[in-house]
Design an enzyme around this catalytic site. Structure first.
Site, mmCIF file in Angstrom:
data_model
loop_
_atom_site.group_PDB
_atom_site.id
_atom_site.type_symbol
_atom_site.label_atom_id
_atom_site.label_comp_id
_atom_site.label_asym_id
_atom_site.label_seq_id
_atom_site.Cartn_x
_atom_site.Cartn_y
_atom_site.Cartn_z
ATOM 1 N N ARG A 1 4.094 -0.020 -4.954
ATOM 2 C CA ARG A 1 3.918 -0.500 -3.400
ATOM 3 C C ARG A 1 2.538 -1.514 -3.550
ATOM 4 O O ARG A 1 2.309 -2.164 -2.618
ATOM 5 C CB ARG A 1 3.761 0.313 -2.644
ATOM 6 N N LYS B 1 13.361 -14.533 -10.532
ATOM 7 C CA LYS B 1 12.857 -13.178 -11.337
ATOM 8 C C LYS B 1 12.124 -13.781 -12.600
ATOM 9 O O LYS B 1 11.103 -13.177 -12.753
ATOM 10 C CB LYS B 1 14.320 -12.875 -12.259
ATOM 11 N N LYS C 1 5.844 -3.998 -3.851
ATOM 12 C CA LYS C 1 7.252 -4.009 -3.755
ATOM 13 C C LYS C 1 7.778 -4.099 -2.390
ATOM 14 O O LYS C 1 8.811 -4.847 -2.232
ATOM 15 C CB LYS C 1 7.652 -2.452 -4.428
ATOM 16 N N GLU D 1 8.467 -14.694 -10.865
ATOM 17 C CA GLU D 1 7.750 -13.463 -10.315
ATOM 18 C C GLU D 1 7.245 -12.501 -11.567
ATOM 19 O O GLU D 1 6.240 -11.989 -11.285
ATOM 20 C CB GLU D 1 8.513 -12.481 -9.543
ATOM 21 N N CYS E 1 0.857 -1.132 -0.101
ATOM 22 C CA CYS E 1 0.047 -0.003 0.076
ATOM 23 C C CYS E 1 0.681 1.305 0.035
ATOM 24 O O CYS E 1 1.867 1.202 0.664
ATOM 25 C CB CYS E 1 -0.859 0.221 1.166
ATOM 26 N N ASN F 1 -2.396 1.861 5.773
ATOM 27 C CA ASN F 1 -1.220 0.782 5.377
ATOM 28 C C ASN F 1 -0.906 -0.178 6.573
ATOM 29 O O ASN F 1 -0.444 0.388 7.684
ATOM 30 C CB ASN F 1 -0.051 1.439 4.839
ATOM 31 N N GLY F 2 -1.104 -1.468 6.473
ATOM 32 C CA GLY F 2 -0.843 -2.286 7.572
ATOM 33 C C GLY F 2 -2.116 -3.288 7.771
ATOM 34 O O GLY F 2 -2.866 -3.495 7.061
ATOM 35 N N TRP G 1 -2.674 -3.031 -1.908
ATOM 36 C CA TRP G 1 -2.543 -4.343 -1.998
ATOM 37 C C TRP G 1 -3.147 -4.890 -0.931
ATOM 38 O O TRP G 1 -2.959 -4.904 0.144
ATOM 39 C CB TRP G 1 -0.729 -4.518 -1.699
ATOM 40 N N HIS H 1 20.558 -35.979 -7.130
ATOM 41 C CA HIS H 1 19.497 -36.482 -5.826
ATOM 42 C C HIS H 1 18.156 -36.272 -5.965
ATOM 43 O O HIS H 1 17.341 -36.533 -5.134
ATOM 44 C CB HIS H 1 20.136 -35.873 -4.555
ATOM 45 N N GLU I 1 18.475 -16.987 -8.025
ATOM 46 C CA GLU I 1 17.950 -15.412 -8.306
ATOM 47 C C GLU I 1 17.258 -15.569 -9.552
ATOM 48 O O GLU I 1 16.075 -14.968 -10.024
ATOM 49 C CB GLU I 1 18.868 -14.575 -8.139
HETATM 50 C C1 AGP Z 1 12.518 -9.367 -5.717
HETATM 51 O O1 AGP Z 1 12.540 -9.502 -6.990
HETATM 52 C C2 AGP Z 1 11.358 -9.373 -5.114
HETATM 53 N N1 AGP Z 1 10.249 -8.799 -5.509
HETATM 54 C C3 AGP Z 1 11.428 -9.782 -3.448
HETATM 55 O O2 AGP Z 1 11.917 -10.934 -3.299
HETATM 56 C C4 AGP Z 1 11.990 -8.812 -2.536
HETATM 57 O O3 AGP Z 1 13.560 -8.950 -2.648
HETATM 58 C C5 AGP Z 1 11.769 -9.278 -0.981
HETATM 59 O O4 AGP Z 1 10.314 -9.097 -0.995
HETATM 60 C C6 AGP Z 1 12.624 -8.488 0.199
HETATM 61 O O5 AGP Z 1 12.506 -7.189 -0.151
HETATM 62 P P1 AGP Z 1 13.360 -5.991 0.535
HETATM 63 O O6 AGP Z 1 14.657 -6.128 0.013
HETATM 64 O O7 AGP Z 1 12.732 -4.535 0.267
HETATM 65 O O8 AGP Z 1 13.470 -6.373 2.018
#
Ligand code: AGP
Length: 622
Positions: free
Chosen positions: A33, A495, A617, A498, A2, A108-109, A81, A514, A491
């Site tokens: 956000r 990517k 985000k 997501e 949010c 927000n929260g 969100w 394994h 990583e």
């Molecule tokens: C990464 O592409 C993400 N969207 C997510 O994994 C992110 O890195 C994670 O939520 C941590 O966020 P932060 O670095 O703001 O703590």
């Protein structure tokens, strides 16, 4: 999660588009956000006007056109969100509060005790129009206003009744030039303008209007008018030591600058981003980390490092584990922050906790930090967002200085996090005498050469762009790596999941036999991150064997290998090259083709690269 924006300008009684325009502009910058729905409230004489729409902000713009003519001096806005209740118009914020809808509020929260509060307010005759937890806060402030007669006091009393995490902003029809906010465990900053003031979840909300900001501490209430900002704590005591600072980010950093997406822009900024992380931190060959406010005597006693982080930040932590253990001979554990405190971790005064978070707001990481501090550990935050909660609560903070990262998928912050942790590792080695000064100077020299090499990788992205187009209908992609290539594989997979919604998994290459090799079938694309042949011989040859193993089972092998590495050629369907560097620094280069691959593939699929479904985000709920 949010985004919240607030504006207070002069009360004139004349129609003014400024509050609505500021709110919309702020929301546009905060949309990363959360983007399920958006809304804005203004005051129109003694009426509170709220416009809100499900979906992206664009849906709200038109509805707000007529509100630009209202005589409002204030506005509050929200981009959501969803947590409680589906993303509908009704659940969108602002929420109206009071029997006569005399107040509007954004939140927000998560309000954990909302069910009990809702029952109490319903019994008292307050009408509920949404399924959200937030609406209780709107009615509570309105009810307190009836007895307090003052919006600040009503907000303070309300904050005392709420459990959970919240940033609240409210406007009331009897306070035409005032926005009142409260915060607990959720972000809030004040922007200081000339004859106007701002509130935002982060500085992006108002960075094009002012560069002066004020940090708001935990459990504080802020009252903002055109020419005043007053802060009290939840006990009602005035706060006089709020930290004022100048925002380093410029408004352009929050614009796409000709790229198709923020993610593409941020990927292409990585050479300068890493250079900015390293800048000013080496003097006369010696590493200077003025921000390391932890006593060097304490750093010498550290017998364990625990990295706490989530998602991409945790992958960054997994990379630097190899470097810090190698340089400092201290065991390093990397722990997903949300698992950390639930397993009763062994943490003492001799543990150094490194909390990595781009946003500095991730609730899981914040809670891990607090848990570690309760056990007596010192905490260093590796963070990008100035004034955010995690660096404020940590004992020391190293900022990334990579500029605002807007795309939900983290790219340049990932590289900045790795680079900043390398600095931390070398600094610890310097303080503890694990490395000779000339060894540190040599490492630093090689690290300083990385931005140029990043640029080289970026300049040669045609091949991976072509691959992304070819593979846009892929349904599953695997990523393999060993040593620092393992977190890089994780990583790469994250990517792709997501932003392209493709099943992807990153494995330690040695783990393949394994179990995971059963997934490999004819045509299965497998990216393999190959370490330098100039490093440890056995490591390189083992990865080459892993390429052969998957190829023998029909995989299409996409091999990321160092320039001049000929050994991979017989087994690679595609070879993507990266420039030579130290083995430990290679993750700053090898991840880039994977980032570009995901970004291009998702773009080719016509997806919203910057705002992937279901994500936000900064994750400010646990
Ligand atoms: C990464 O592409 C993400 N969207 C997510 O994994 C992110 O890195 C994670 O939520 C941590 O966020 P932060 O670095 O703001 O703590």
């Amino acid at each position: 999660m949010c985004g919240i924006v607030g504006y207070a300008g002069p009360v004139s009684g004349a129609p003014s588009p400024r509050p609505v325009d500021v709110a919309l502009q702020g929301l546009a910058r905060l949309e990363y956000r959360g983007y399920d729905s958006a809304g804005v409230a203004v005051l129109d004489g003694d009426q509170v006007r709220v416009d809100k729409r499900a979906g992206k902000l664009a849906n709200l713009r038109e509805a707000l056109e007529s509100r630009r003519e209202t005589p409002s001096a204030v506005a509050i806005g929200h981009t959501r969100w969803a947590t409680h209740g589906a993303p509908t118009d009704g659940n969108a914020h602002p929420h109206l509060g009071g029997r006569e809808q005399e107040l509007a509020l954004v939140h927000n929260g998560i309000i954990e005790n909302f069910a009990a509060l809702r029952a109490e307010l319903e019994a008292d005759g307050y009408p509920f129009l949404s399924e959200t937890d937030s609406e209780v806060a709107a009615h509570l402030v309105a009810r307190e206003m009836e007895t307090a007669g003052d919006l600040t006091e009503a907000m303070r009393r309300t904050a005392g009744r709420l459990e959970g995490a919240f940033t609240l902003l409210a406007v009331h029809r009897t306070a035409p030039g005032t926005v009142v906010a409260a915060r607990r465990n959720s972000p809030l900053v004040v922007g200081l303008g000339e004859g106007e003031n701002f509130l935002g979840s982060d500085v992006a909300a108002f960075v094009d209007a002012t560069k002066e900001a004020l940090e708001v501490g935990q459990d504080q209430v802020v009252t903002v008018t055109a020419d005043s900002v007053d802060i009290i704590d939840f006990e009602g005591t005035p706060v006089t030591d709020a930290k004022r600072y100048t925002i380093e980010w410029d408004a352009q950093g929050a614009q796409k600058g000709g790229y198709a997406s923020f993610m593409a822009k941020e990927i292409h900024e990585q050479a300068s981003a890493v250079a900015d992380t390293l800048r000013g931190r080496i003097e006369d060959g010696k590493l200077q980390l003025d921000e390391m406010k932890i006593d060097e005597a304490v750093l010498r006693t550290i017998d364990k490092i625990v990295v706490v982080a989530c998602g991409t930040a945790a992958n960054a932590g997994a990379v630097v584990k190899y470097a810090i253990e190698h340089w400092c001979r201290i065991p390093v554990e990397v722990e997903l922050a949300h698992e950390f405190r639930y397993r009763d971790p062994v943490v003492t005064e001799k543990t150094l906790v490194v909390a990595i978070s781009q946003s500095g707001e991730t609730m899981d990481t914040l809670m891990a930090v607090r848990h570690a501090q309760e056990q007596g550990a010192k905490v260093v935050a590796i963070c990008n967002t100035r004034g955010s909660t995690i660096p404020r609560e940590a004992d020391a903070a190293l900022y990334l200085h990579v500029g605002p990262e807007i795309a939900v998928a983290s790219t340049k912050a990932y590289l900045g996090q790795i680079a900043a942790c390398f600095l931390l590792g070398l600094f610890l080695a310097q303080v503890r005498g694990n490395l000779y000064p000339d060894e540190i100077a040599q490492q630093m020299e090689d690290l300083s050469a990385i931005p140029e090499k990043i640029q080289e990788v970026l300049d040669n992205s045609d091949q991976v762009e072509r691959l992304a187009l070819e593979m846009k209908d892929a349904t599953s992609v695997l990523f393999l790596g060993r040593h620092v290539g393992y977190p890089t594989a994780m990583e790469g997979a994250l990517k792709l999941k997501e932003i392209a919604y493709i099943h992807a998994e990153g494995f330690a290459a040695g783990e393949l036999k394994h179990g995971p090799i059963a997934l490999v079938d004819e045509g299965q694309p497998v990216f393999v991150i190959v370490p330098s042949p100039g490093g440890r011989d056995s490591l390189h040859s083992k990865v080459v064997s892993n390429i052969q193993e998957v190829r023998a089972r029909g995989a299409r092998t996409l091999v990321i290998a160092e320039e001049g590495d000929e050994a991979v050629l017989p087994y690679a369907d595609e070879v993507i090259r990266y420039p030579r560097t130290r083995a430990l620094f290679a993750p700053l280069l090898t991840v880039i083709p994977l980032q570009i691959f995901s970004c291009e593939l998702a773009t080719a699929k016509g997806l919203d690269v910057d705002q992937p479904r279901n994500l936000a985000k900064s994750v400010t709920v646990e």
